[in-house]
Write a protein that holds these residues in place. Structure first.
Motif, PDB file in Angstrom:
ATOM      1  N   MET A 191       0.894  -0.961   0.575  1.00 62.03           N
ATOM      2  CA  MET A 191      -0.294  -0.248   0.053  1.00 62.03           C
ATOM      3  C   MET A 191       1.147   1.406   0.096  1.00 62.03           C
ATOM      4  SD  MET A 191      -3.105   1.319   2.516  1.00 62.03           S
ATOM      5  CE  MET A 191      -1.875   1.769   3.772  1.00 62.03           C
ATOM      6  N   VAL A 192       0.021   2.350  -1.287  1.00 61.29           N
ATOM      7  CA  VAL A 192       0.896   3.790  -0.788  1.00 61.29           C
ATOM      8  C   VAL A 192       0.380   4.630  -0.235  1.00 61.29           C
ATOM      9  CG1 VAL A 192       1.907   5.777  -2.064  1.00 61.29           C
ATOM     10  CG2 VAL A 192       2.512   2.816  -3.045  1.00 61.29           C
ATOM     11  N   TYR A 193       0.715   5.107   1.177  1.00 62.52           N
ATOM     12  CA  TYR A 193      -0.400   6.037   2.306  1.00 62.52           C
ATOM     13  C   TYR A 193       0.615   7.625   1.726  1.00 62.52           C
ATOM     14  CZ  TYR A 193      -2.913   7.868   6.087  1.00 62.52           C
ATOM     15  OH  TYR A 193      -3.468   8.298   6.507  1.00 62.52           O
ATOM     16  N   GLU A 194       0.165   8.442   0.971  1.00 64.19           N
ATOM     17  CA  GLU A 194       0.138   9.631   1.207  1.00 64.19           C
ATOM     18  C   GLU A 194      -0.037  10.509   2.450  1.00 64.19           C
ATOM     19  OE1 GLU A 194       2.253  12.073  -2.411  1.00 64.19           O
ATOM     20  OE2 GLU A 194       0.648  11.257  -2.944  1.00 64.19           O
ATOM     21  N   ARG A 195       0.312  11.464   2.275  1.00 61.08           N
ATOM     22  CA  ARG A 195      -0.398  12.929   3.089  1.00 61.08           C
ATOM     23  C   ARG A 195      -0.043  13.955   2.245  1.00 61.08           C
ATOM     24  NH1 ARG A 195      -0.738  15.198   8.577  1.00 61.08           N
ATOM     25  NH2 ARG A 195      -0.707  17.933   8.058  1.00 61.08           N
ATOM     26  N   HIS A 196      -1.823  14.484   1.712  1.00 56.35           N
ATOM     27  CA  HIS A 196      -1.913  15.106   0.439  1.00 56.35           C
ATOM     28  C   HIS A 196      -0.384  16.536   0.815  1.00 56.35           C
ATOM     29  CE1 HIS A 196      -3.245  17.143  -3.086  1.00 56.35           C
ATOM     30  NE2 HIS A 196      -4.348  18.189  -2.158  1.00 56.35           N
ATOM     31  N   ALA A 197      -0.451  16.771   0.109  1.00 52.64           N
ATOM     32  CA  ALA A 197       0.660  17.870   0.051  1.00 52.64           C
ATOM     33  C   ALA A 197       0.977  18.849  -1.494  1.00 52.64           C
ATOM     34  CB  ALA A 197       2.125  17.461  -0.359  1.00 52.64           C
ATOM     35  N   LEU A 198       0.800  20.304  -1.243  1.00 55.55           N
ATOM     36  CA  LEU A 198       0.819  20.808  -3.295  1.00 55.55           C
ATOM     37  C   LEU A 198       1.751  20.379  -4.040  1.00 55.55           C
ATOM     38  CD1 LEU A 198       0.217  24.684  -0.915  1.00 55.55           C
ATOM     39  CD2 LEU A 198      -1.802  23.390  -2.754  1.00 55.55           C
ATOM     40  N   PHE A 199       1.492  20.026  -5.294  1.00 58.21           N
ATOM     41  CA  PHE A 199       2.439  19.933  -6.166  1.00 58.21           C
ATOM     42  C   PHE A 199       2.934  18.114  -6.293  1.00 58.21           C
ATOM     43  CE2 PHE A 199       3.295  24.492  -5.772  1.00 58.21           C
ATOM     44  CZ  PHE A 199       2.428  24.802  -6.696  1.00 58.21           C
ATOM     45  N   ALA A 200       2.401  17.732  -5.553  1.00 59.36           N
ATOM     46  CA  ALA A 200       2.798  16.363  -5.901  1.00 59.36           C
ATOM     47  C   ALA A 200       1.417  15.069  -5.921  1.00 59.36           C
ATOM     48  CB  ALA A 200       2.662  15.899  -3.733  1.00 59.36           C
ATOM     49  N   HIS A 201       1.946  14.284  -7.072  1.00 58.83           N
ATOM     50  CA  HIS A 201       0.747  13.756  -7.622  1.00 58.83           C
ATOM     51  C   HIS A 201       1.491  11.995  -7.924  1.00 58.83           C
ATOM     52  CE1 HIS A 201       3.168  13.625 -11.917  1.00 58.83           C
ATOM     53  NE2 HIS A 201       3.602  14.494 -11.621  1.00 58.83           N
ATOM     54  N   ARG A 202       2.715  12.324  -8.043  1.00 56.83           N
ATOM     55  CA  ARG A 202       3.102  11.020  -8.297  1.00 56.83           C
ATOM     56  C   ARG A 202       3.093   9.329  -7.270  1.00 56.83           C
ATOM     57  NH1 ARG A 202       3.436   7.780 -12.427  1.00 56.83           N
ATOM     58  NH2 ARG A 202       5.022   6.270 -12.380  1.00 56.83           N
ATOM     59  N   ALA A 203       3.187   9.564  -6.449  1.00 54.25           N
ATOM     60  CA  ALA A 203       2.928   8.605  -5.306  1.00 54.25           C
ATOM     61  C   ALA A 203       1.591   7.822  -5.518  1.00 54.25           C
ATOM     62  CB  ALA A 203       3.036   8.916  -3.931  1.00 54.25           C
ATOM     63  N   MET A 204       0.125   8.766  -5.938  1.00 57.04           N
ATOM     64  CA  MET A 204      -0.762   7.885  -5.935  1.00 57.04           C
ATOM     65  C   MET A 204      -0.958   7.573  -7.520  1.00 57.04           C
ATOM     66  SD  MET A 204      -2.717   8.137  -3.218  1.00 57.04           S
ATOM     67  CE  MET A 204      -1.339   7.492  -2.552  1.00 57.04           C
ATOM     68  N   GLU A 205      -0.406   8.188  -8.283  1.00 58.75           N
ATOM     69  CA  GLU A 205      -0.108   7.464  -9.767  1.00 58.75           C
ATOM     70  C   GLU A 205       0.858   6.312  -9.525  1.00 58.75           C
ATOM     71  OE1 GLU A 205      -1.281  11.740 -12.272  1.00 58.75           O
ATOM     72  OE2 GLU A 205       0.446  11.001 -12.314  1.00 58.75           O
ATOM     73  N   TRP A 206       1.653   6.658  -9.303  1.00 61.27           N
ATOM     74  CA  TRP A 206       2.683   5.307  -9.078  1.00 61.27           C
ATOM     75  C   TRP A 206       1.858   3.741  -8.623  1.00 61.27           C
ATOM     76  CZ3 TRP A 206       4.274   1.898  -5.265  1.00 61.27           C
ATOM     77  CH2 TRP A 206       5.753   0.833  -5.756  1.00 61.27           C
ATOM     78  N   ALA A 207       1.257   4.036  -7.591  1.00 64.65           N
ATOM     79  CA  ALA A 207       0.637   2.829  -6.581  1.00 64.65           C
ATOM     80  C   ALA A 207      -0.804   2.285  -8.397  1.00 64.65           C
ATOM     81  CB  ALA A 207       0.293   3.233  -5.568  1.00 64.65           C
ATOM     82  N   ALA A 208      -1.404   2.544  -8.772  1.00 63.26           N
ATOM     83  CA  ALA A 208      -2.175   2.949  -9.167  1.00 63.26           C
ATOM     84  C   ALA A 208      -1.738   2.345 -10.276  1.00 63.26           C
ATOM     85  CB  ALA A 208      -3.234   4.113  -9.865  1.00 63.26           C
ATOM     86  N   GLU A 209      -0.736   2.505 -11.121  1.00 59.40           N
ATOM     87  CA  GLU A 209      -0.480   2.062 -12.291  1.00 59.40           C
ATOM     88  C   GLU A 209       0.357   1.235 -11.865  1.00 59.40           C
ATOM     89  OE1 GLU A 209       1.642   5.709 -14.550  1.00 59.40           O
ATOM     90  OE2 GLU A 209       2.802   4.443 -13.404  1.00 59.40           O
ATOM     91  N   ARG A 210       0.716   0.014 -10.633  1.00 55.53           N
ATOM     92  CA  ARG A 210       0.841  -1.293 -10.358  1.00 55.53           C
ATOM     93  C   ARG A 210      -0.099  -1.869 -10.058  1.00 55.53           C
ATOM     94  NH1 ARG A 210       5.047   2.290 -11.265  1.00 55.53           N
ATOM     95  NH2 ARG A 210       6.548   1.532 -11.692  1.00 55.53           N
ATOM     96  N   GLY A 211      -1.526  -1.759  -9.639  1.00 58.77           N
ATOM     97  CA  GLY A 211      -2.376  -1.566  -9.268  1.00 58.77           C
ATOM     98  C   GLY A 211      -2.778  -2.386  -7.816  1.00 58.77           C
ATOM     99  N   ILE A 212      -1.540  -1.437  -6.393  1.00 56.54           N
ATOM    100  CA  ILE A 212      -1.527  -1.365  -5.383  1.00 56.54           C
ATOM    101  C   ILE A 212      -2.945  -0.348  -5.115  1.00 56.54           C
ATOM    102  CG2 ILE A 212       0.167  -1.042  -3.444  1.00 56.54           C
ATOM    103  CD1 ILE A 212       2.264  -1.352  -6.132  1.00 56.54           C
ATOM    104  N   PRO A 213      -3.377  -0.679  -3.262  1.00 53.73           N
ATOM    105  CA  PRO A 213      -3.811   0.185  -3.538  1.00 53.73           C
ATOM    106  C   PRO A 213      -3.371   2.061  -3.028  1.00 53.73           C
ATOM    107  CG  PRO A 213      -3.803  -1.775  -1.874  1.00 53.73           C
ATOM    108  CD  PRO A 213      -2.895  -2.125  -3.113  1.00 53.73           C
ATOM    109  N   ALA A 214      -4.013   2.200  -3.233  1.00 52.95           N
ATOM    110  CA  ALA A 214      -3.295   4.417  -3.191  1.00 52.95           C
ATOM    111  C   ALA A 214      -3.742   5.167  -1.829  1.00 52.95           C
ATOM    112  CB  ALA A 214      -2.802   4.889  -4.252  1.00 52.95           C
ATOM    113  N   VAL A 215      -3.861   4.752  -1.006  1.00 58.67           N
ATOM    114  CA  VAL A 215      -4.593   5.917   0.374  1.00 58.67           C
ATOM    115  C   VAL A 215      -3.632   7.248   0.205  1.00 58.67           C
ATOM    116  CG1 VAL A 215      -4.895   6.304   2.446  1.00 58.67           C
ATOM    117  CG2 VAL A 215      -4.951   4.090   1.062  1.00 58.67           C
ATOM    118  N   LEU A 216      -5.225   8.485   0.181  1.00 57.65           N
ATOM    119  CA  LEU A 216      -4.331   9.863  -0.212  1.00 57.65           C
ATOM    120  C   LEU A 216      -5.566  10.169   0.847  1.00 57.65           C
ATOM    121  CD1 LEU A 216      -2.947  12.007  -1.236  1.00 57.65           C
ATOM    122  CD2 LEU A 216      -4.887  12.362  -2.573  1.00 57.65           C
TER     123      LEU A 216
END
Length: 383
Positions: free
Chosen positions: A95-120
């Motif tokens: 799982m990739v768990y990210e604390r939402h931040a300005l100008f940040a997008h790659r963590a969620m996209e990286w997980a989505a591309e691999r079918g990994i749960p992406a929690v924002l």
């Protein structure tokens, strides 16, 4: 189960003492308690980790602060590439768990591309906040990256209904509200303090915390009902000089204590010196917070007086787990404080009910369990 925790916000020292830092640390602890191995990816890893987080793997992102807003924001956007590299080098990630931040997008996209749960995790309407309180030099880029991140997230966790509306407006289709919480281990039961009635506040001294109204209410309390009352302000921030001047104008500087910023380990002892604690917010400003201070006040067994703004009536049950007060009304706040000052039974009953409520329903372990359930990883956690 391996969780990659990403926080690209350079304003959040991962192991610091500010509220956002405490939030990061407590979620790390809660995921570990659920049986996860955690890697923390952040630009702010300079402070030593607490002993119980020593096993968290740390990957430091680049951080190049600049006073020029446009240069700074382009630098924040460039960090997306470093996030990609960091995640790609981790091996298996569940799982990739990210604390939402300005100008940040790659963590969620990286997980989505691999079918990994992406929690924002979304804590505030950052674009509006930055525009109102600071400077946003590249608004179009900020909006496009927010939309990319929200759209890629498997699930967005918003800390309040207002923040959930912001997340949905930027494309987060699967959004759930999970409020902030407490770590019960930090707040053992204590007895009421001795000495003069002490009113307390915990938080960063920023404009959105309406400590000015609290000070006016404190002056009225001293003038009428409780002439020996004390005020304890735990925290630091740019509003402190103005607040000290306000107290001086009332002739009450000697009746107040500013502790400055305290570490997380010091906060429970500070709260134990208070008879009641206040969460003041102005009704003239948009309210979207899930105030950590309120949950910590309640966990410490303190009767809380909170401004009746936003969704705070859903957190503090008026007359049962605390008292609600009209915002921007020093006289009304002084009346609530006088009520508590003169009724020890009321203080005790409200404080005990508040503590029982948060320890049952608002713990970080409970938040982590909900997150893992929404991400489809509850069985891994149980195993």
């Amino acid at each position: 189960m391996h969780i990659a925790y990403v926080c690209t916000d350079p304003g959040i020292p991962a192991f610091g003492s500010k509220g956002a830092s405490i939030h990061v640390q407590e979620m790390l602890r809660a995921f570990i308690a659920q049986g996860a191995d955690v890697t923390l990816i952040s630009p702010r890893l300079d402070d030593p980790a607490p002993a119980d987080l020593a096993d968290v793997r740390l990957l430091k992102l680049p951080h190049s602060p600049s006073r020029d807003p446009e240069t700074r924001e382009k630098g924040l956007f460039a960090v997306n590439s470093a996030v990609d590299d960091a995640l790609s080098g981790l091996g298996a990630v569940d799982m990739v768990y990210e604390r939402h931040a300005l100008f940040a997008h790659r963590a969620m996209e990286w997980a989505a591309e691999r079918g990994i749960p992406a929690v924002l995790e979304v804590n505030a309407p950052l674009i509006a906040e930055q525009t109102q309180h600071r400077v946003l030099a590249l608004p179009d880029l900020a909006e496009s990256t927010a939309r990319r991140s929200m759209a890629a997230a498997t699930v967005a966790i918003a800390v309040s209904p207002e923040v959930a509306r912001y997340a949905r407006a930027y494309g987060a289709e699967n959004t759930h509200v999970i409020a902030n919480a407490v770590n019960p281990a930090r707040f053992p039961a204590t007895s009421a303090p001795e000495g003069p009635f002490t009113v307390g506040f915990l938080g960063t001294l920023k404009p959105w915390h309406d400590v000015a109204t609290l000070i006016d209410a404190f002056a009225l309390l001293r003038q009428d009902a409780v002439p020996d009352a004390r005020l304890m302000i735990v925290g630091e921030g740019p509003e402190r000089p103005a607040l000290e001047a306000q107290l001086a104008a009332h002739g009450l500087l000697e009746a107040a204590l500013f502790t400055g910023a305290l570490s997380a380990a010091q906060v429970p002892d500070a709260l134990a010196q208070m008879h009641t604690a206040v969460a003041p917010y102005s009704g003239t400003k948009e309210f979207y917070f899930s105030p950590l201070k309120i949950y910590e006040y309640m966990a410490a067994g303190l009767p809380v007086v909170a401004s009746q703004v936003g969704h705070l009536a859903d957190i503090v049950a008026d007359g049962r787990t605390g008292l609600l007060c009209p915002p921007d009304d020093a006289a009304a706040l002084a009346d609530k404080l006088a009520m508590l000052a003169t009724d020890a039974d009321l203080r005790r009953n409200l404080g005990q009910a508040a503590r029982a409520h948060v320890l049952a329903d608002h713990t970080w372990d409970g938040v982590a369990q909900q997150v893992l359930h929404l991400a489809g990883l509850a069985k891994q956690s149980a195993a």
